[in-house]
Design a protein around this motif. Structure first.
Motif, PDB file in Angstrom:
ATOM      1  N   GLU A 215     -56.845 -48.250  83.584  1.00  0.00           N
ATOM      2  CA  GLU A 215     -57.993 -48.161  84.470  1.00  0.00           C
ATOM      3  C   GLU A 215     -58.242 -46.736  84.943  1.00  0.00           C
ATOM      4  O   GLU A 215     -59.393 -46.328  85.105  1.00  0.00           O
ATOM      5  CB  GLU A 215     -57.850 -49.099  85.661  1.00  0.00           C
ATOM      6  N   LEU A 216     -57.189 -45.952  85.153  1.00  0.00           N
ATOM      7  CA  LEU A 216     -57.389 -44.582  85.616  1.00  0.00           C
ATOM      8  C   LEU A 216     -58.166 -43.765  84.593  1.00  0.00           C
ATOM      9  O   LEU A 216     -59.061 -43.000  84.945  1.00  0.00           O
ATOM     10  CB  LEU A 216     -56.045 -43.913  85.917  1.00  0.00           C
ATOM     11  N   PHE A 217     -57.826 -43.935  83.323  1.00  0.00           N
ATOM     12  CA  PHE A 217     -58.569 -43.243  82.269  1.00  0.00           C
ATOM     13  C   PHE A 217     -60.027 -43.703  82.277  1.00  0.00           C
ATOM     14  O   PHE A 217     -60.942 -42.886  82.198  1.00  0.00           O
ATOM     15  CB  PHE A 217     -57.937 -43.500  80.899  1.00  0.00           C
ATOM     16  N   ASN A 218     -60.227 -45.005  82.372  1.00  0.00           N
ATOM     17  CA  ASN A 218     -61.578 -45.557  82.376  1.00  0.00           C
ATOM     18  C   ASN A 218     -62.386 -45.007  83.550  1.00  0.00           C
ATOM     19  O   ASN A 218     -63.534 -44.560  83.374  1.00  0.00           O
ATOM     20  CB  ASN A 218     -61.504 -47.088  82.441  1.00  0.00           C
ATOM     21  N   TYR A 219     -61.816 -45.016  84.744  1.00  0.00           N
ATOM     22  CA  TYR A 219     -62.523 -44.520  85.921  1.00  0.00           C
ATOM     23  C   TYR A 219     -62.829 -43.031  85.791  1.00  0.00           C
ATOM     24  O   TYR A 219     -63.943 -42.592  86.097  1.00  0.00           O
ATOM     25  CB  TYR A 219     -61.717 -44.761  87.195  1.00  0.00           C
ATOM     26  N   ALA A 220     -61.845 -42.253  85.344  1.00  0.00           N
ATOM     27  CA  ALA A 220     -62.057 -40.810  85.193  1.00  0.00           C
ATOM     28  C   ALA A 220     -63.115 -40.529  84.125  1.00  0.00           C
ATOM     29  O   ALA A 220     -63.969 -39.644  84.305  1.00  0.00           O
ATOM     30  CB  ALA A 220     -60.743 -40.118  84.835  1.00  0.00           C
ATOM     31  N   PHE A 221     -63.092 -41.291  83.042  1.00  0.00           N
ATOM     32  CA  PHE A 221     -64.042 -41.099  81.951  1.00  0.00           C
ATOM     33  C   PHE A 221     -65.469 -41.395  82.412  1.00  0.00           C
ATOM     34  O   PHE A 221     -66.386 -40.590  82.185  1.00  0.00           O
ATOM     35  CB  PHE A 221     -63.644 -42.006  80.777  1.00  0.00           C
ATOM     36  N   ILE A 222     -65.672 -42.513  83.072  1.00  0.00           N
ATOM     37  CA  ILE A 222     -67.011 -42.879  83.559  1.00  0.00           C
ATOM     38  C   ILE A 222     -67.475 -41.882  84.620  1.00  0.00           C
ATOM     39  O   ILE A 222     -68.644 -41.464  84.632  1.00  0.00           O
ATOM     40  CB  ILE A 222     -67.036 -44.320  84.097  1.00  0.00           C
ATOM     41  N   CYS A 223     -66.571 -41.491  85.493  1.00  0.00           N
ATOM     42  CA  CYS A 223     -66.898 -40.523  86.538  1.00  0.00           C
ATOM     43  C   CYS A 223     -67.342 -39.207  85.910  1.00  0.00           C
ATOM     44  O   CYS A 223     -68.384 -38.639  86.272  1.00  0.00           O
ATOM     45  CB  CYS A 223     -65.675 -40.327  87.428  1.00  0.00           C
ATOM     46  N   ALA A 224     -66.577 -38.709  84.946  1.00  0.00           N
ATOM     47  CA  ALA A 224     -66.902 -37.442  84.289  1.00  0.00           C
ATOM     48  C   ALA A 224     -68.219 -37.538  83.517  1.00  0.00           C
ATOM     49  O   ALA A 224     -69.067 -36.634  83.603  1.00  0.00           O
ATOM     50  CB  ALA A 224     -65.769 -37.030  83.358  1.00  0.00           C
ATOM     51  N   LEU A 225     -68.409 -38.620  82.769  1.00  0.00           N
ATOM     52  CA  LEU A 225     -69.651 -38.779  82.010  1.00  0.00           C
ATOM     53  C   LEU A 225     -70.871 -38.855  82.928  1.00  0.00           C
ATOM     54  O   LEU A 225     -71.930 -38.313  82.608  1.00  0.00           O
ATOM     55  CB  LEU A 225     -69.593 -40.014  81.120  1.00  0.00           C
ATOM     56  N   SER A 226     -70.719 -39.522  84.056  1.00  0.00           N
ATOM     57  CA  SER A 226     -71.834 -39.619  85.003  1.00  0.00           C
ATOM     58  C   SER A 226     -72.195 -38.244  85.546  1.00  0.00           C
ATOM     59  O   SER A 226     -73.374 -37.884  85.634  1.00  0.00           O
ATOM     60  CB  SER A 226     -71.468 -40.558  86.156  1.00  0.00           C
TER      61      SER A 226
END
Length: 127
Positions: free
Chosen positions: A105-116
């Motif tokens: 989940e940390l990777f997923n959250y960081a990835f979505i946050c960065a892409l946004s």
């Protein structure tokens, strides 16, 4: 109370929930809004990207705190060694703690946050 174990106030947790929900609604309304009012759709998209950035940054921080508490305090090992717990309670607690540590989940959250954030920055520089 140790700051490490402090839970955010309920109003703040609810605020982040509503930020995430509003972002989700905004993204899902874009196709229709773009047909009706393309200028408004741009601003709704920007709102959604900013809201996603805030929400997923919050989720990343919370997930990282949880994982840190489990690993720093050796909770999995302590629960497995706790003789006063019945086997089902020990297994259930170990499952929950392992899922926190192993989750991506940390990777997923960081990835979505960065892409946004990247999408929002690119949008402002593209104009």
């Amino acid at each position: 109370m140790n700051n490490e174990f402090k839970v955010l106030p309920k109003w703040l947790i609810n605020l982040f929930l509503w930020i995430g929900l509003c972002a989700g609604i905004a993204v899902r309304s874009l196709m229709l809004l773009n047909r009706a009012n393309p200028e408004a759709a741009v601003w709704v998209w920007r709102f959604a990207m900013f809201s996603y950035f805030i929400f997923f940054a919050y989720r990343y921080i919370i997930g990282r705190r949880r994982k840190g508490v489990v690993t720093r305090h050796g909770l999995i090992e302590k629960i497995q060694a706790a003789e006063q717990l019945d086997e089902t309670t020990r297994d259930a607690t170990t499952y929950i703690l392992r899922s926190i540590v192993r989750s991506k989940e940390l990777f997923n959250y960081a990835f979505i946050c960065a892409l946004s954030l990247i999408a929002l920055v690119l949008d402002f520089f593209a104009d």
